[in-house]
Structures are given as C-alpha cells and as structure tokens.
Design an enzyme around this catalytic site. Structure first.
Site, PDB file in Angstrom:
ATOM      1  N   ARG A   1       0.827  -1.218   0.000  1.00  0.00           N
ATOM      2  CA  ARG A   1       0.000   0.000   0.000  1.00  0.00           C
ATOM      3  C   ARG A   1       0.862   1.269   0.000  1.00  0.00           C
ATOM      4  O   ARG A   1       0.527   2.259   0.630  1.00  0.00           O
ATOM      5  CB  ARG A   1      -0.973   0.000   1.190  1.00  0.00           C
ATOM      6  CG  ARG A   1      -2.077  -1.058   1.060  1.00  0.00           C
ATOM      7  CD  ARG A   1      -2.997  -1.036   2.260  1.00  0.00           C
ATOM      8  NE  ARG A   1      -2.276  -1.364   3.481  1.00  0.00           N
ATOM      9  CZ  ARG A   1      -2.609  -0.986   4.695  1.00  0.00           C
ATOM     10  NH1 ARG A   1      -3.671  -0.240   4.880  1.00  0.00           N
ATOM     11  NH2 ARG A   1      -1.894  -1.349   5.738  1.00  0.00           N
ATOM     12  N   GLU A   2       1.955   1.226  -0.750  1.00  0.00           N
ATOM     13  CA  GLU A   2       2.849   2.383  -0.801  1.00  0.00           C
ATOM     14  C   GLU A   2       2.129   3.629  -1.318  1.00  0.00           C
ATOM     15  O   GLU A   2       2.371   4.741  -0.842  1.00  0.00           O
ATOM     16  CB  GLU A   2       4.050   2.090  -1.709  1.00  0.00           C
ATOM     17  CG  GLU A   2       5.028   1.056  -1.173  1.00  0.00           C
ATOM     18  CD  GLU A   2       4.625  -0.382  -1.499  1.00  0.00           C
ATOM     19  OE1 GLU A   2       3.496  -0.632  -1.993  1.00  0.00           O
ATOM     20  OE2 GLU A   2       5.442  -1.284  -1.253  1.00  0.00           O
TER      21      GLU A   2
ATOM     22  N   LYS B   1      -1.014   4.406  -1.075  1.00  0.00           N
ATOM     23  CA  LYS B   1      -1.910   4.941  -0.042  1.00  0.00           C
ATOM     24  C   LYS B   1      -1.146   5.917   0.859  1.00  0.00           C
ATOM     25  O   LYS B   1      -1.579   7.047   1.089  1.00  0.00           O
ATOM     26  CB  LYS B   1      -2.470   3.784   0.786  1.00  0.00           C
ATOM     27  CG  LYS B   1      -3.283   4.222   1.998  1.00  0.00           C
ATOM     28  CD  LYS B   1      -3.534   3.046   2.938  1.00  0.00           C
ATOM     29  CE  LYS B   1      -4.256   3.493   4.195  1.00  0.00           C
ATOM     30  NZ  LYS B   1      -5.649   3.912   3.937  1.00  0.00           N
TER      31      LYS B   1
ATOM     32  N   ILE C   1     -24.289   6.982  11.989  1.00  0.00           N
ATOM     33  CA  ILE C   1     -24.409   5.675  11.344  1.00  0.00           C
ATOM     34  C   ILE C   1     -23.660   4.586  12.106  1.00  0.00           C
ATOM     35  O   ILE C   1     -23.865   3.394  11.870  1.00  0.00           O
ATOM     36  CB  ILE C   1     -23.948   5.779   9.873  1.00  0.00           C
ATOM     37  CG1 ILE C   1     -24.769   6.844   9.139  1.00  0.00           C
ATOM     38  CG2 ILE C   1     -24.077   4.462   9.143  1.00  0.00           C
ATOM     39  CD1 ILE C   1     -26.281   6.637   9.167  1.00  0.00           C
TER      40      ILE C   1
ATOM     41  N   TRP D   1     -18.404  -8.398   1.057  1.00  0.00           N
ATOM     42  CA  TRP D   1     -17.089  -7.855   1.364  1.00  0.00           C
ATOM     43  C   TRP D   1     -16.129  -8.927   1.860  1.00  0.00           C
ATOM     44  O   TRP D   1     -15.112  -8.633   2.479  1.00  0.00           O
ATOM     45  CB  TRP D   1     -17.216  -6.687   2.339  1.00  0.00           C
ATOM     46  CG  TRP D   1     -17.947  -5.541   1.700  1.00  0.00           C
ATOM     47  CD1 TRP D   1     -18.297  -5.434   0.375  1.00  0.00           C
ATOM     48  CD2 TRP D   1     -18.427  -4.357   2.335  1.00  0.00           C
ATOM     49  NE1 TRP D   1     -18.957  -4.253   0.152  1.00  0.00           N
ATOM     50  CE2 TRP D   1     -19.055  -3.564   1.344  1.00  0.00           C
ATOM     51  CE3 TRP D   1     -18.384  -3.874   3.649  1.00  0.00           C
ATOM     52  CZ2 TRP D   1     -19.637  -2.337   1.630  1.00  0.00           C
ATOM     53  CZ3 TRP D   1     -18.962  -2.645   3.920  1.00  0.00           C
ATOM     54  CH2 TRP D   1     -19.579  -1.896   2.920  1.00  0.00           C
TER      55      TRP D   1
ATOM     56  N   HIS E   1     -28.772   0.365   7.208  1.00  0.00           N
ATOM     57  CA  HIS E   1     -28.050   1.455   6.557  1.00  0.00           C
ATOM     58  C   HIS E   1     -27.533   0.981   5.207  1.00  0.00           C
ATOM     59  O   HIS E   1     -26.958  -0.095   5.087  1.00  0.00           O
ATOM     60  CB  HIS E   1     -26.884   1.911   7.437  1.00  0.00           C
ATOM     61  CG  HIS E   1     -25.914   2.785   6.713  1.00  0.00           C
ATOM     62  ND1 HIS E   1     -26.237   4.043   6.287  1.00  0.00           N
ATOM     63  CD2 HIS E   1     -24.645   2.564   6.292  1.00  0.00           C
ATOM     64  CE1 HIS E   1     -25.202   4.558   5.646  1.00  0.00           C
ATOM     65  NE2 HIS E   1     -24.230   3.684   5.631  1.00  0.00           N
TER      66      HIS E   1
ATOM     67  N   CYS F   1     -25.293   2.425   1.813  1.00  0.00           N
ATOM     68  CA  CYS F   1     -24.303   3.480   1.571  1.00  0.00           C
ATOM     69  C   CYS F   1     -24.555   4.290   0.321  1.00  0.00           C
ATOM     70  O   CYS F   1     -23.628   4.884  -0.203  1.00  0.00           O
ATOM     71  CB  CYS F   1     -22.925   2.879   1.428  1.00  0.00           C
ATOM     72  SG  CYS F   1     -22.162   2.568   2.984  1.00  0.00           S
TER      73      CYS F   1
ATOM     74  N   HIS G   1     -17.862  11.515   2.859  1.00  0.00           N
ATOM     75  CA  HIS G   1     -16.730  11.112   2.014  1.00  0.00           C
ATOM     76  C   HIS G   1     -15.811  12.286   1.703  1.00  0.00           C
ATOM     77  O   HIS G   1     -14.755  12.118   1.112  1.00  0.00           O
ATOM     78  CB  HIS G   1     -17.235  10.479   0.720  1.00  0.00           C
ATOM     79  CG  HIS G   1     -18.097   9.272   0.978  1.00  0.00           C
ATOM     80  ND1 HIS G   1     -19.459   9.354   1.043  1.00  0.00           N
ATOM     81  CD2 HIS G   1     -17.787   7.989   1.241  1.00  0.00           C
ATOM     82  CE1 HIS G   1     -19.948   8.161   1.309  1.00  0.00           C
ATOM     83  NE2 HIS G   1     -18.952   7.312   1.439  1.00  0.00           N
TER      84      HIS G   1
ATOM     85  N   CYS H   1     -22.980   8.216   6.158  1.00  0.00           N
ATOM     86  CA  CYS H   1     -22.253   6.965   6.403  1.00  0.00           C
ATOM     87  C   CYS H   1     -21.531   7.098   7.739  1.00  0.00           C
ATOM     88  O   CYS H   1     -21.661   8.118   8.423  1.00  0.00           O
ATOM     89  CB  CYS H   1     -21.285   6.666   5.262  1.00  0.00           C
ATOM     90  SG  CYS H   1     -20.765   4.931   5.200  1.00  0.00           S
TER      91      CYS H   1
END
Ligand code: GLN
Ligand code: ZN
Length: 754
Positions: free
Chosen positions: A26-27, A29, A428, A558, A638, A640, A691, A723
């Site tokens: 995850r560089e 990120k 949420i 997921w 809920h 999204c 978001h 969310c």
C-alpha cells in the site's frame, strides 16, 4: 500474418486486463495521504507513484502482453475524465494534480464528484458530470507515458483505456442539463477525442489497444447498442481494438462489436461463460483475437485449470488467435499470497493450498498459455469445513421464520418504548478511528499490547464517544465501533468458517483499502460478539444506544466467498448467526438494533434476468437475521448509496423500521422513488457527505431535511450523516454534527409549529 499483435496463430498469448495499483505494501496509499496532509510535494508523490508502477510492471512482465495505463492516482474513471479534459469548471485549480484531487475529494471551494459502486464490486468510482456543452479534448500524456514505461523495458505493451460508451453510461448529466439529456448523447463528440487519444498512442508506437467497455456486460437497449456500433466503426477504422468487458457476459454486444470491425474481444468466462455459445453460433472470422478470461479476477480461489483449458480449446475452435487472461482486471484481488504464508498467525496450509492472489493468478495464466504447463483440477472442499449442526438448524426452520409483526404495529410499540422527537438525530455507527486508536490496534496485533490493556483503551474510547454525543445533543447514540478494525472483518474474526488475511488489501476507493476475509467453510457463532460493548455504552447514558451489526449480504459481499455452494445457502448460515446475536442484544436490553446492508445493491447481478433470484435470497437472509426481534425493538438498516434503481423493491422487502441512505451528494431526489416503491417506514437521508472533508453548514442540511419532510412527511424522517464517521477527523466531525443537530432542531420547530 498478425504481425501487429505479435500473436502467432497457434500460440496462446498470456495477458491480464489490469492489475492492483496501490502497491504491494500500500505504498501509494501512504504517499497520497502524506501529500494530501501537506507533508510531501507533488514530486514526492510522483516518485512514489513511479515506484508502484515499476512494481506493477515487474509483476506483469511474466506475461506475453502487458496492459498499461491501468495505474491510477485515485480512480480510473476520473483518469478517463482527465484524459478527455472534461473536468468541471468548479474543479479547475492551478495545476492538473490539484484539479484532479479537487474533483476526487472536494475542498472548501467545491464539492467533489459523486462516488458510487463500480458494477457489482466493492470498488467505488467517481461519477463524471457531462452536459450538452461539456468540452472534450484529448490529453493523452498519462496513457502515453505509461505505455512508454512498459515499452522501454522491452515489454509487449498494450494500452488500456476506459471505453467511451461505458464512460458516458457511468456518467450523470451535469447540473443544468436539459430534461431528457443523457450523457450518451455526446458519444459522437467523445469518439472524435478518442480518435485523437488513439493517434497519440499509435504515434508512441502502440499496436492494439484494449478498450474497456464493462457497461456492455449489462443489459443495453437497442439504441445504446446502435450507438456502440457507430462508435466502434469509427474507432476500429483507426486502430486494432480489443474490447474488454469483465463483469459478466457481453451477450448481444458481441455481434455489435464484431460487426463494427473490432479486432478482438476479452471475454469474462467466469461470469459470462454463455458468451462461448454466442460466439459458437456466430460466423466469427478466424482472424478475430479472442481473449479467454478464465482466471477469476474477482475471487481468490485457485482456478480449475483443466476446466479453463477446456474453455480455451472452445475458443481455439473458433479462431486462430486466442489469448488467456483474467476474467476482469485483477484490481479486485490482493497482490500476493506470500505474506500469508509467512505471517505469524498465518492461514492454515489446507487453505493457502487453495488460494491464488494477483501474482499467483499471473502464474496460472502463464501455465495455461504454456502447452506444457499445469492443467490440474481443483481438489474437493475438505469435509472438516462442514458443520452439520448449522445445516440441520437451517433445514428445520419454519416457513415464516423470516416474518415480523406488521410495521404499523411495530411503530406504535417502538414509539412507546423509546419516545423520540420528530426528525430524531443519530449517526451511522463509527466515530473517527484516530491515530491513537490505530496505534493501539497495531500494537495489540503485534503482541506489544496485552488484551486487557487494549480492551481498556477501547472502552475508554466508548466513554469519550458517548460523552461527545451527549454534549452535541444527539437523540440516538452509538458506541462508535472503536473495537472494529472493519465492519465485516470484525464479525468474520469471531465466526467459524472465516479466515482473515494478514495483508490481503484491496482498493475500495482512492487511498482506501479493505482486507476482505475469506469465507471458506460453514459459518457458526460460538459466543455473543457485540453485546458487551453495547451494554457498556448503554450503561454510560440515559439516551438509547443502538446495537450495531453487519448484515448477511454485506458480510458476503465484502468477503471472498466460497464458490462451491450457492450464495443463498452461505447467506442463510451467516443470517442464523446474526439472528442469535440480535436475540442476545435484545436480552441485554437494547431497544434499537441497526443491521447495516451497505452492499445490498453491490451484489445485484448486472443482468436483469438474474435479479429476482438475488432479491429473494438477499432479503430473506436479512429478514432471517432480524425477524426474531420483538415488535417494540426497532430494526434500523443502513445503505451506503441512494441510487436504488433495481434494489428499491429489495429495500422495502428488508422490512426494516428505519433505513438510512446516502443522499447529500445527489440531493434528495431519491426520496420520491422510495415512496413510489411503497416503502412505508422511516428514512434517514444522509444530509452530510462524510466522504469529503468539507463541513456542511446548518442551513444547507436544514434545506435538505425540508426537502425530505416535503417528500415523506414529518414523521418518517431521521437526521443523520450519510455513512459512518471512521474516516473523518474530530475537527470535521464536531462542527458537522453540531450543525446537523442545529439543522434538525430548526426543521423540527417548523414541523411542530401548529
Ligand atoms: N456502521 C458502520 C459505520 O458507521 C456502517 C459503515 C458502512 O455503511 N459502510 O462505520
Ligand atoms: Zn455507509
């Protein structure tokens, strides 16, 4: 012959349709987040990005033909928007990079693009806004540079572009577009810009170009197919084009594309095997390049190479030019299995022997393309992964195990048990996952923090989160979910039949990654999971605290799920475990239980023909999980998103008492749809888009609530963010929630005025 593709007529070309682009550790990120935080400049970000691209090419270089241009700093749909120079004026900043991130994330001056799920995956793309006057111009620099990076290494590089048809079908009309305008109306203009993009790639030395048209794996109208035909007649006249689908069968689009003169098709032979028959029934030229997507780009099980080889042979009977590839881009699977083998609490060998992540999948592709490579069949699922007790319990459930008392009866009982004002305020579930929380979790995971200390730290967070909410004056509180690393993984870790990976990260959106658990066997709950946390939070306040569970469909969506039995059967096993958890929460005094199903729409099959069956099992499993609750226990759920379209009936069929949805980015237009679908219970339309780091003003949220009240009446509206808050910082959360409480108070006063 076929010198342009370099494909010899009898050899199989090994290739892939795309590759994970966040870096094996995850560089990207980390580089993005430090850039956004202002700690590093654009040059440092570009250096990190170049290193990730180099790693991608290292991996892909085992293939005969390497896809290029599938790297992205945030999202490939946003990249396509940038490649046709169609960023909205509100996102234009003084550098391309700043404009790009303004569109992706928003800033003080402008809301970002809307974000929504990519087909039936957990990946989120940014929705382009296209109007009748949107200007298009070719900006080929990124595509050309990435093509050159591969070419310079001596690789047979194949540029990849998101296709113009899918791009426009994924877009929404820009604000102010006239009634009846559809972005696809602009296809003719856009295609001319694609011609320029193709010319720039050809100029750089590109041969065939892969154009992704995943939207053609969905049902398309005759007019859309007609438009597609015209577009590809034009494009195919310029360059050798291979159209890739990747999310199901092309179906009738096969004829459209081949007639238009495209050089080849990349087929999803995992989810779209019907395309084999379609092709066999057509008179396909033996020059057509057909790529057999036989290696599942969406799941992590080793392929049945014998079965894959048989499908490849069917294509070889049709044409002389066949490739072998993943069914879709490999974006949806983690990079490498190796860390799981070496991890301290690594996966059991019985499981890892059955797994293939992106790097391993490349090797499967290479093996299939090699005439002397492996053609092994897959071993049977081990008997030890079965749980007869769970199977017997499910088989013994009565026919109405998924029914509750009628809603009006429940509503009255719930109002009596927990009296609430109109427009009750709530959140949420999650509160910010602060750096300290993440540090504690990492220390705990590495064995540097003992269980008791970790537990005490998380409890202290619950105390703080309850205090924050009391101070803000919210009506229904949450415990904040500090103990949960992830809303699915947390449950998976406590259910049998699941394994969690050490480093199996998959990009969800932008810099955000998730680590989907692996559901490999029968599922059962061995002890209560959430009860202590909720009971503790409730002991700290007079206000009601919501129980917080993740629903069966989302747990499946997921996770990487076993593919040896129908999803419906797997969902029921998960639902049964949740049903027991609901009963235990209720027994502990919880009056409101939220069961999140943000992935309900995500799993909806792309083709309409398969949807009814999905809706049946998905909603049944939710009801199985929740129907044991008493009438005076409120079940919240809920979701999204707000583009319900095809799942709107399913939302009603969940039979929840309150449904919170996303509404802020796409305004409140969706509420009327809910009403039309005969959804009769309450709605919490998200009035704060979490978001984005932007803090919404009270006025803005009050205006949204007024629209909701106008659409649904004053008794059916809740006020909440769209969310969970775990990705936000307290600096944003405190003022935003204060404004939300103020907004709800203002509108409440208006509706209560006689
Ligand atoms: N309860 C979860 C949270 O607040 C819901 C998150 C989601 O829907 N993705 O984090
Ligand atoms: Zn959500």
């Amino acid at each position: 012959m076929n010198t342009t593709t370099g494909v010899r007529s009898t050899a199989l070309q090994s290739t892939a349709l795309g590759y994970p682009r966040i870096g094996s550790n995850r560089e990207l990120k980390r580089a993005l987040e430090s850039h956004w935080a202002g700690r590093t400049d654009a040059a440092a970000l570009e250096a990190a990005a170049a290193a990730v691209r180099a790693e991608m090419l290292d991996d892909l270089s085992v293939l005969d033909a390497v896809p290029t241009g599938t790297f992205s700093l945030y999202d490939h749909v946003l990249d396509a928007l940038a490649a046709v120079d169609a960023l909205a004026p509100r996102h234009r900043r003084d550098s391309d990079l700043a404009s790009y991130f303004a569109a992706a994330r928003g800033d003080d001056a402008a809301a970002p693009l809307e974000m929504t799920k990519w087909f039936d995956t957990n990946y989120h793309y940014l929705v382009p806004e296209i109007g009748p006057d949107t200007a298009f111009a070719a900006r080929p620099a990124k595509a050309v540079a990435e093509f050159r990076e591969a070419k310079d290494r001596g690789l047979d590089a194949r540029p990849v572009l998101l296709g113009p048809v899918s791009f426009l079908l994924l877009a929404k009309p820009a604000e102010g577009a006239p009634e009846g305008f559809a972005p696809l109306d602009r296809l003719g203009d856009l295609v001319e810009v694609y011609v320029d993009l193709l010319a720039a790639l050809a100029e750089a030395g590109a041969g065939p170009v892969q154009i992704d048209e995943p939207a053609l794996a969905a049902d398309r109208t005759p007019a859309e197919l007609e438009a597609t035909a015209a577009a590809y007649r034009r494009l195919a006249a310029e360059t050798e084009i291979i159209v890739a689908g990747g999310y199901g069968p092309f179906g009738e689009a096969i004829g459209t594309l081949l007639d238009a003169g495209v050089a080849g098709l990349a087929l999803d032979l995992v989810r779209g095997r019907g395309d084999l028959e379609t092709l066999e029934a057509l008179n396909v030229s033996r020059e057509t390049f057909l790529i057999a997507g036989v290696i599942d780009g969406r799941n992590i099980w080793k392929a049945d190479l014998a079965k894959a080889a048989a499908d490849i042979a069917r294509l070889q009977a049709i044409t002389d030019r066949v490739g072998v590839a993943s069914s879709s881009t490999l974006l949806h699977v983690p990079v490498d299995l190796a860390p799981e083998l070496h991890a301290e609490h690594g996966l059991p060998e019985e499981l890892t022997a059955r797994l293939a992540f992106a790097r391993q999948k490349l090797r499967e592709i290479v093996a299939l393309a090699d005439p002397s490579g492996s053609r092994a069949t897959r071993p049977e699922t081990p008997g030890a992964w079965r749980d007869e007790a769970v199977r017997e319990r499910l088989a013994g459930l009565g026919a109405d195990a998924d029914r509750r008392a009628p809603y009006p009866e429940r509503r009255a009982a719930q109002a009596e048990r927990v009296p609430l004002p109109p427009l009750p305020t709530t959140t949420i579930g999650s509160f910010p996952q602060t750096a300290e929380l993440r540090k504690a979790r990492a220390a705990h995971r590495q064995g540097l923090m003992i269980e008791a200390d970790y537990h005490a730290r998380m409890r202290a967070e619950v105390v703080a989160v309850i205090a924050e909410q009391e101070k803000l004056g919210l009506d229904v509180l949450v415990h904040g979910e500090p103990e949960r690393n992830d809303m699915v993984q947390y449950f998976a870790e406590q259910l049998t039949g699941f394994a969690t990976t050490a480093a199996g990260w998959v990009q969800s959106y932008g810099s955000r990654c998730v680590r989907p658990p692996i559901l490999y066997g029968d599922v059962a709950r061995t002890a209560p999971i959430t009860v202590d946390w909720i009971a503790y939070a409730q002991s700290l306040t007079e206000k009601p605290v919501k129980g917080m569970l993740t629903g069966p469909v989302t747990i499946l969506a997921w996770s990487f799920v076993r593919d040896d039995q129908p999803l419906a059967d797997t969902a029921d096993q998960v639902a049964l475990a949740l049903r027991d958890e609901v009963a235990d929460l209720e027994a502990a005094g919880t009056a409101i239980i939220q069961v999140d199903e943000p992935a309900l729409r995500e799993l909806l099959p792309v083709r309409a023909a398969s949807r009814a069956a999905y809706r049946d099992w998905a909603t049944r499993s939710f009801r199985l999980a929740t129907s044991g609750a008493r009438p005076d226990t409120a079940i919240h759920t809920h979701l999204c998103y707000s583009e319900f379209g095809e799942v709107i009936d399913a939302i009603a069929a969940l039979d929840a008492d309150v449904t919170s949805i996303e509404a802020s980015r796409s305004k409140m237009e969706v509420l009327a749809d809910l009403d039309r679908a005969e959804y009769r219970s309450a709605v919490g339309p998200g009035v704060w888009d979490i978001h984005s780091p932007r803090v919404p003003a009270a006025d803005e949220m009050a205006a949204a609530l007024r629209l909701a009240v106008a659409a649904l009446g004053p008794d059916r509206v809740w006020a909440n963010p769209d969310c969970g808050l775990k990705t936000r910082r307290y600096e944003e959360v405190r003022p935003s929630l204060a404004n939300l409480v103020e907004a709800a108070g203002a509108v409440r006063a208006e509706v209560q005025r006689p």
